[in-house]
Each structure stands twice: as C-alpha cells, then as structure tokens.
Motif scaffolding. Structure first.
Motif, mmCIF file in Angstrom:
data_model
loop_
_atom_site.group_PDB
_atom_site.id
_atom_site.type_symbol
_atom_site.label_atom_id
_atom_site.label_comp_id
_atom_site.label_asym_id
_atom_site.label_seq_id
_atom_site.Cartn_x
_atom_site.Cartn_y
_atom_site.Cartn_z
ATOM 1 N N MET A 178 0.875 -1.160 0.000
ATOM 2 C CA MET A 178 0.000 0.000 0.000
ATOM 3 C C MET A 178 0.913 1.211 0.000
ATOM 4 S SD MET A 178 -2.960 1.378 -0.091
ATOM 5 C CE MET A 178 -4.060 -0.002 0.228
ATOM 6 N N ALA A 179 1.021 1.858 -1.152
ATOM 7 C CA ALA A 179 1.918 3.006 -1.296
ATOM 8 C C ALA A 179 1.254 4.265 -0.776
ATOM 9 C CB ALA A 179 2.286 3.204 -2.763
ATOM 10 N N THR A 180 2.041 5.070 -0.089
ATOM 11 C CA THR A 180 1.621 6.445 0.154
ATOM 12 C C THR A 180 2.076 7.246 -1.060
ATOM 13 O OG1 THR A 180 3.675 6.918 1.337
ATOM 14 C CG2 THR A 180 1.760 6.242 2.683
ATOM 15 N N LEU A 181 1.549 8.438 -1.230
ATOM 16 C CA LEU A 181 1.874 9.228 -2.418
ATOM 17 C C LEU A 181 3.372 9.503 -2.569
ATOM 18 C CD1 LEU A 181 -1.154 11.685 -2.542
ATOM 19 C CD2 LEU A 181 -0.858 9.461 -3.658
ATOM 20 N N PRO A 182 4.121 9.761 -1.477
ATOM 21 C CA PRO A 182 5.554 9.996 -1.658
ATOM 22 C C PRO A 182 6.315 8.802 -2.237
ATOM 23 C CG PRO A 182 4.859 10.868 0.452
ATOM 24 C CD PRO A 182 3.702 10.075 -0.096
ATOM 25 N N GLY A 183 5.846 7.589 -2.018
ATOM 26 C CA GLY A 183 6.542 6.409 -2.509
ATOM 27 C C GLY A 183 6.070 5.900 -3.857
ATOM 28 N N GLU A 184 4.944 6.407 -4.327
ATOM 29 C CA GLU A 184 4.345 5.880 -5.551
ATOM 30 C C GLU A 184 5.310 5.899 -6.738
ATOM 31 O OE1 GLU A 184 0.434 6.593 -8.387
ATOM 32 O OE2 GLU A 184 0.815 7.978 -6.729
ATOM 33 N N GLN A 185 6.024 6.976 -6.939
ATOM 34 C CA GLN A 185 6.940 7.092 -8.083
ATOM 35 C C GLN A 185 8.037 6.024 -8.033
ATOM 36 O OE1 GLN A 185 8.835 10.929 -8.486
ATOM 37 N NE2 GLN A 185 9.932 10.320 -10.317
ATOM 38 N N LEU A 186 8.618 5.793 -6.854
ATOM 39 C CA LEU A 186 9.642 4.757 -6.708
ATOM 40 C C LEU A 186 9.088 3.398 -7.100
ATOM 41 C CD1 LEU A 186 12.290 3.416 -5.620
ATOM 42 C CD2 LEU A 186 11.166 3.388 -3.379
ATOM 43 N N TYR A 187 7.915 3.052 -6.578
ATOM 44 C CA TYR A 187 7.353 1.732 -6.842
ATOM 45 C C TYR A 187 7.024 1.551 -8.323
ATOM 46 C CZ TYR A 187 7.010 1.804 -1.774
ATOM 47 O OH TYR A 187 7.288 1.907 -0.441
ATOM 48 N N ARG A 188 6.484 2.579 -8.946
ATOM 49 C CA ARG A 188 6.191 2.502 -10.390
ATOM 50 C C ARG A 188 7.491 2.297 -11.180
ATOM 51 N NH1 ARG A 188 1.103 3.446 -11.817
ATOM 52 N NH2 ARG A 188 -0.197 4.682 -10.417
ATOM 53 N N ALA A 189 8.526 3.066 -10.841
ATOM 54 C CA ALA A 189 9.808 2.951 -11.543
ATOM 55 C C ALA A 189 10.418 1.561 -11.355
ATOM 56 C CB ALA A 189 10.776 4.031 -11.057
ATOM 57 N N PHE A 190 10.162 0.943 -10.209
ATOM 58 C CA PHE A 190 10.687 -0.396 -9.942
ATOM 59 C C PHE A 190 9.940 -1.459 -10.746
ATOM 60 C CE2 PHE A 190 11.391 -4.277 -7.472
ATOM 61 C CZ PHE A 190 12.751 -4.212 -7.246
ATOM 62 N N GLY A 191 8.689 -1.165 -11.106
ATOM 63 C CA GLY A 191 7.899 -2.114 -11.880
ATOM 64 C C GLY A 191 6.591 -2.535 -11.246
ATOM 65 N N PHE A 192 6.250 -1.969 -10.090
ATOM 66 C CA PHE A 192 4.951 -2.256 -9.484
ATOM 67 C C PHE A 192 3.857 -1.667 -10.368
ATOM 68 C CE2 PHE A 192 7.504 -3.073 -5.801
ATOM 69 C CZ PHE A 192 6.758 -3.930 -4.997
ATOM 70 N N ARG A 193 2.723 -2.346 -10.418
ATOM 71 C CA ARG A 193 1.575 -1.803 -11.158
ATOM 72 C C ARG A 193 0.449 -1.499 -10.171
ATOM 73 N NH1 ARG A 193 -2.750 -5.206 -12.287
ATOM 74 N NH2 ARG A 193 -2.397 -7.347 -11.632
ATOM 75 N N GLU A 194 -0.302 -0.481 -10.498
ATOM 76 C CA GLU A 194 -1.406 -0.043 -9.647
ATOM 77 C C GLU A 194 -2.571 -1.017 -9.750
ATOM 78 O OE1 GLU A 194 -4.561 3.642 -9.573
ATOM 79 O OE2 GLU A 194 -2.481 4.107 -10.067
#
Length: 181
Positions: free
Chosen positions: A140-156
């Motif tokens: 469960m990403a908070t908004l500050p971490g969303e960009q990192l997770y997307r760049a790593f390859g996580f999908r929403e």
C-alpha cells in the motif's frame, strides 16, 4: 565527502533509530504531497517500527556514518501496513504458493532521497521473497513512494483512502509486483 551508505539487516538495537528516521522522513517528504494535518497524522500513526519484521529478518536499513538514513523491508505475514490497526490474522504466515508477500515500511530521510536507497531495499526484498517461494509482492503506497514503486515495476491495482486512528484519511495506492520476471 558524503559517506557511502551500507545496506544491512536491521537489528533490535536499531529500533529507536528506525523510529526517528521514519518520523523525520514523513516530516521531510510528506509536505510535498499532503497538507499539514495529513502530514502530522502520518508522522504519528505510520512511524511505529514493526519489530516483527526485524525479528523475522525481513527488515533492512541503510546506515551512513553511524546514522540510519533509509529503511524498509518485506513480510511473510498477513499485515499489509502499519497504521492499519490490529487484526487477529496479522501474524499469520502467508502461503507463498497462493498469497503475495508484503513490502512494508519504506522510508528514506529527506536529504538522502533519489540516491537509489529505496531501490536497493526493494531489490533485497524481491530476492528474499523469491527465495522463499513467493510469486508476487504487494504494498500500500503512500503518495511519496508511488513514483519509486512505479519505476521499480509495481503496477497499480487501485486507489483508496486509508483511514488513520484520528479520523484523517491519506490517499493510498494498492500495488503489485510479479516475481516471475
């Protein structure tokens, strides 16, 4: 000269430093994404270290010049995030064949962001969870971490409003990462 951070397993003696880092990270980074009330609530309710992760050996810290500057980990247990309240199933071990491992409690001190520390922790989480037979990671990403997770390859998977105990809601993003890559 800036000291090079070292990634290592967290130890019980690190818990006070982890708590301080978590709080400082929220105070440094959340104001770019959240208002004052949301930031204060996050600093209060999302910054309690989960010692189960430390005891399980699934939590990591980056240390530089004797200070913890980043932390995060993963869990083979059912709890998805700190601040979600206590549930009877929180300590239940997940079935790696049918359930995803959880990425948990990722924080980087504001003056250490954008240096690859979060990515290195995610790499370690991915390797460890895969070695235990897990097929995917969720968080469960908070908004500050969303960009990192997307760049790593996580999908929403979806967006939600995460309730905190004082009635404040934070925007959250449920995300998944397949380990079959």
């Amino acid at each position: 000269m800036v000291p090079r951070p070292v990634l290592r397993d967290a130890e019980r003696d690190d818990v006070p430093g982890i708590a301080a880092l978590m709080r400082q990270s929220v105070l440094d980074v959340f104001p770019r994404f959240h208002d004052e009330r949301e930031t204060a609530a996050a600093a209060r309710y999302l910054t309690e270290p989960d010692t189960v992760l430390v005891d399980d050996g699934t939590y990591y810290v980056h240390e530089a010049a004797g200070e913890i500057v980043a932390c995060g980990g993963w869990s083979r247990r059912d709890k998805l995030y700190t601040g979600s309240g206590d549930a009877p199933s929180d300590d239940r071990l997940l079935d790696p064949a049918t359930e995803p491992a959880r990425v948990r409690a990722m924080f980087v001190r504001g003056d250490w962001t954008r240096r690859g520390l979060g990515r290195a922790i995610l790499d370690r989480c991915e390797q460890a969870a895969r070695a235990e037979g897990f097929r995917s990671l969720v968080l469960m990403a908070t908004l500050p971490g969303e960009q990192l997770y997307r760049a790593f390859g996580f999908r929403e998977l979806g967006r939600t409003r995460v309730p905190l105990p004082n009635g404040v809601f934070l925007d959250g993003v449920s995300m998944e990462y397949p380990l079959s890559r």
